[in-house]
Write a protein that holds these residues in place. Sequence first.
Motif, PDB file in Angstrom:
ATOM      1  N   ARG A  48       0.610  -0.998   0.138  1.00  0.00           N
ATOM      2  CA  ARG A  48       0.498  -0.090  -0.185  1.00  0.00           C
ATOM      3  C   ARG A  48       1.142   1.397   0.214  1.00  0.00           C
ATOM      4  O   ARG A  48       0.212   2.135  -0.666  1.00  0.00           O
ATOM      5  CB  ARG A  48      -1.142   0.081   1.632  1.00  0.00           C
ATOM      6  CG  ARG A  48      -2.021   1.305   1.441  1.00  0.00           C
ATOM      7  CD  ARG A  48      -3.047   0.542   2.571  1.00  0.00           C
ATOM      8  NE  ARG A  48      -2.152   1.026   3.655  1.00  0.00           N
ATOM      9  CZ  ARG A  48      -2.649  -0.157   4.768  1.00  0.00           C
ATOM     10  NH1 ARG A  48      -3.464  -1.164   4.062  1.00  0.00           N
ATOM     11  NH2 ARG A  48      -2.045   0.041   5.779  1.00  0.00           N
ATOM     12  N   ILE A  53       0.826   4.167  -3.100  1.00  0.00           N
ATOM     13  CA  ILE A  53       1.316   5.654  -2.896  1.00  0.00           C
ATOM     14  C   ILE A  53       1.766   6.958  -2.633  1.00  0.00           C
ATOM     15  O   ILE A  53       1.574   7.748  -3.828  1.00  0.00           O
ATOM     16  CB  ILE A  53       0.508   5.840  -1.386  1.00  0.00           C
ATOM     17  CG1 ILE A  53      -0.836   5.447  -1.355  1.00  0.00           C
ATOM     18  CG2 ILE A  53       0.622   7.593  -0.813  1.00  0.00           C
ATOM     19  CD1 ILE A  53      -0.818   5.564   0.803  1.00  0.00           C
ATOM     20  N   SER A  56       5.863  15.571   1.683  1.00  0.00           N
ATOM     21  CA  SER A  56       4.614  15.564   1.145  1.00  0.00           C
ATOM     22  C   SER A  56       4.235  17.229   1.155  1.00  0.00           C
ATOM     23  O   SER A  56       4.596  17.977   0.187  1.00  0.00           O
ATOM     24  CB  SER A  56       3.290  15.317   1.420  1.00  0.00           C
ATOM     25  OG  SER A  56       3.273  14.163   1.767  1.00  0.00           O
ATOM     26  N   PHE A  84      -2.183  15.135  -2.885  1.00  0.00           N
ATOM     27  CA  PHE A  84      -2.521  13.575  -2.792  1.00  0.00           C
ATOM     28  C   PHE A  84      -1.706  13.068  -1.597  1.00  0.00           C
ATOM     29  O   PHE A  84      -1.897  11.886  -0.866  1.00  0.00           O
ATOM     30  CB  PHE A  84      -2.222  13.216  -4.240  1.00  0.00           C
ATOM     31  CG  PHE A  84      -2.376  11.660  -4.585  1.00  0.00           C
ATOM     32  CD1 PHE A  84      -3.640  10.693  -3.672  1.00  0.00           C
ATOM     33  CD2 PHE A  84      -0.949  10.912  -4.009  1.00  0.00           C
ATOM     34  CE1 PHE A  84      -4.388   9.560  -4.051  1.00  0.00           C
ATOM     35  CE2 PHE A  84      -1.022   9.273  -4.107  1.00  0.00           C
ATOM     36  CZ  PHE A  84      -2.604   8.478  -4.494  1.00  0.00           C
ATOM     37  N   ILE A 128      -2.865  13.445   1.843  1.00  0.00           N
ATOM     38  CA  ILE A 128      -4.142  12.752   2.211  1.00  0.00           C
ATOM     39  C   ILE A 128      -3.592  10.947   2.755  1.00  0.00           C
ATOM     40  O   ILE A 128      -4.339  10.877   3.278  1.00  0.00           O
ATOM     41  CB  ILE A 128      -5.019  12.526   1.322  1.00  0.00           C
ATOM     42  CG1 ILE A 128      -5.556  14.428   1.477  1.00  0.00           C
ATOM     43  CG2 ILE A 128      -5.998  11.976   1.818  1.00  0.00           C
ATOM     44  CD1 ILE A 128      -6.584  15.154   0.550  1.00  0.00           C
ATOM     45  N   MET A 129      -2.898  10.599   1.045  1.00  0.00           N
ATOM     46  CA  MET A 129      -3.141   9.165   1.590  1.00  0.00           C
ATOM     47  C   MET A 129      -1.919   8.508   2.297  1.00  0.00           C
ATOM     48  O   MET A 129      -2.632   7.157   2.842  1.00  0.00           O
ATOM     49  CB  MET A 129      -2.333   9.179  -0.260  1.00  0.00           C
ATOM     50  CG  MET A 129      -3.435   8.653  -0.975  1.00  0.00           C
ATOM     51  SD  MET A 129      -5.025   8.010  -0.866  1.00  0.00           S
ATOM     52  CE  MET A 129      -5.106   6.467  -0.818  1.00  0.00           C
ATOM     53  N   ASN A 130      -0.656   9.932   2.201  1.00  0.00           N
ATOM     54  CA  ASN A 130       0.126   9.220   3.798  1.00  0.00           C
ATOM     55  C   ASN A 130      -1.286   9.094   5.276  1.00  0.00           C
ATOM     56  O   ASN A 130      -0.558   8.563   6.093  1.00  0.00           O
ATOM     57  CB  ASN A 130       0.623   9.804   4.084  1.00  0.00           C
ATOM     58  CG  ASN A 130       2.426   9.392   2.743  1.00  0.00           C
ATOM     59  OD1 ASN A 130       2.434   8.057   3.240  1.00  0.00           O
ATOM     60  ND2 ASN A 130       2.898  10.478   2.282  1.00  0.00           N
ATOM     61  N   TYR A 140      -3.571   8.426   5.454  1.00  0.00           N
ATOM     62  CA  TYR A 140      -4.856   7.238   5.729  1.00  0.00           C
ATOM     63  C   TYR A 140      -3.577   6.202   6.277  1.00  0.00           C
ATOM     64  O   TYR A 140      -4.193   5.057   7.066  1.00  0.00           O
ATOM     65  CB  TYR A 140      -5.644   6.783   4.265  1.00  0.00           C
ATOM     66  CG  TYR A 140      -6.272   5.341   4.320  1.00  0.00           C
ATOM     67  CD1 TYR A 140      -6.948   5.536   4.400  1.00  0.00           C
ATOM     68  CD2 TYR A 140      -5.027   4.512   3.214  1.00  0.00           C
ATOM     69  CE1 TYR A 140      -7.602   3.726   4.399  1.00  0.00           C
ATOM     70  CE2 TYR A 140      -5.722   3.384   3.215  1.00  0.00           C
ATOM     71  CZ  TYR A 140      -7.131   3.472   3.608  1.00  0.00           C
ATOM     72  OH  TYR A 140      -7.274   1.672   3.164  1.00  0.00           O
ATOM     73  N   ASN A 141      -2.570   5.963   5.809  1.00  0.00           N
ATOM     74  CA  ASN A 141      -1.399   5.249   5.458  1.00  0.00           C
ATOM     75  C   ASN A 141      -1.233   4.594   6.934  1.00  0.00           C
ATOM     76  O   ASN A 141      -1.004   3.725   7.179  1.00  0.00           O
ATOM     77  CB  ASN A 141      -0.079   4.585   4.797  1.00  0.00           C
ATOM     78  CG  ASN A 141       0.699   3.471   4.148  1.00  0.00           C
ATOM     79  OD1 ASN A 141       0.105   2.356   4.682  1.00  0.00           O
ATOM     80  ND2 ASN A 141       1.584   3.914   4.532  1.00  0.00           N
TER      81      ASN A 141
END
Length: 498
Positions: free
Chosen positions: A253, A257, A326, A428, A431-433, A435-436
Amino acid sequence: MAAEAGRAPGPPDGGWGWVVLFGAFVSIGFAYAFPKGLAIFFKEIQDFFGTSYSEIAWVSSIMLATTYGAGPISSILVNRYGSRPVVMFGGLLCGVGMISAAFCTSILQLYICVGFITGFGLALNLQPSVIIVGKYFLKRRPIANGLAMAGSPVMLCTLAPLNQFLFDNFGWRGSFLILGAILLNCCVAGALFRPIGPGTAPGKTQVNEEGKDALKGKITEDGPMEKKIEEEEGKDCFEKVNQYLDFSLFKHRGFLIYLIGNVLMFLGFFAPIVFLAPYAKHTGIDEYSAAFLLSILAIVDMVARPATGIIANSRWVRPRIQYFFSFAIAFNGACHLLCPLASSYTGLIVYSSFFGLAFGMVCAMLFETLMDLVGAARFTSAVGLVTIAECCTILLGPPIGGILIDTFGDYKYMFIKCGAVMVLAGTFLFIMNYYNYRMLAKEEKERKTKEEDLKSLRTENEGKKDWNKDSTRDGPELEPLREKGEGVKKEMNGTNEV
């Protein structure tokens, strides 16, 4: 002691690692800076062959794309042979490519010699240098990566005036010969990459040889073992490649990302550097002042990379380094969005300074964040897979910027495009990190709960086994009680029958 001798040593975080870091500094510096430094020769080459600017610009584009696109091949070779021989062979290829380019008689031959051969040699310098730094450093890895990546701006500052000096005195053909000889120093840098391998235990050598002989005897006796060997020999090409390049990372995952965010980021990463000097000239600034903007960018970049490594290594930032990465990408994009507001030379100096800072921050953490996600064991494969995916957007980024300039007749749309793409990529990744990180915390909590449940179940089972052993244990002192119990049981049976 024998077990410790056979175990692979950990990263020393110093010692010979600093010598290895110097070698990586040189190799990475050449890999990143050399394609940019060749632009000084383009005007004379363009006049010599009678080609357009777009045709001659493909020399650098092909070289950059080959450097990134050959990442998987470089990773396979590193996994097979180690970093030292791969970098030395890469340095030899770079030298041969540039020396051959000095005798080219057409632009197509330049594409092959400079673009493909030299670009492939630079690819064999880049990935192994990044990988060997990760093997020699663990606690100080962010600082080490920052120092190694600082080789790019240092080399850019060195190559720009050097190339101009060579061009003025020897022309482009003589300069290519000298640059080919200079690139052979990558072989020297690669020779410094002493491998960290598993230790060998002297006492185990004879035992291992005896074990091998016994295994050979077993293989000749047992049919199933022969079948296993035949199956291994009959593996298809994909399975053999997968031994050296871990395609299971596409199920990881965090890796996915990182890959998506970086592919998007590279659409706007290099174009502003390519068009900074032309944009300055477009606004009426003279050539030397426009070129000086790149020097300002490189000097700030040179300071920003090790400084970012120190910050990233701190106990406050390192546990959440993906957020810092990020932010650096989004900050880079914000600089490009504000660039059209800088109409004066002073404004462009300010933009170049902030651009150098943002560019250095991203480059310093580019590989550190990848290693943080996948770990050192899978990092070699991860670098190869990432670079081949990135080469497409690296190749397309500057031409797309050029199309926007040709279409609208203004540079600001190119900067706005690059800024918007990088802000989007940074958002992106943030946000995705997030979530990760949440998913990793949840999975860790579930893992600990399962371990506790298994531990309590194991303890309960062991208690039951101990109780059963105590209850079934027969000793001479329990014999009278057992006989008495059997007699009572018989009486009860007799009464029931009546």
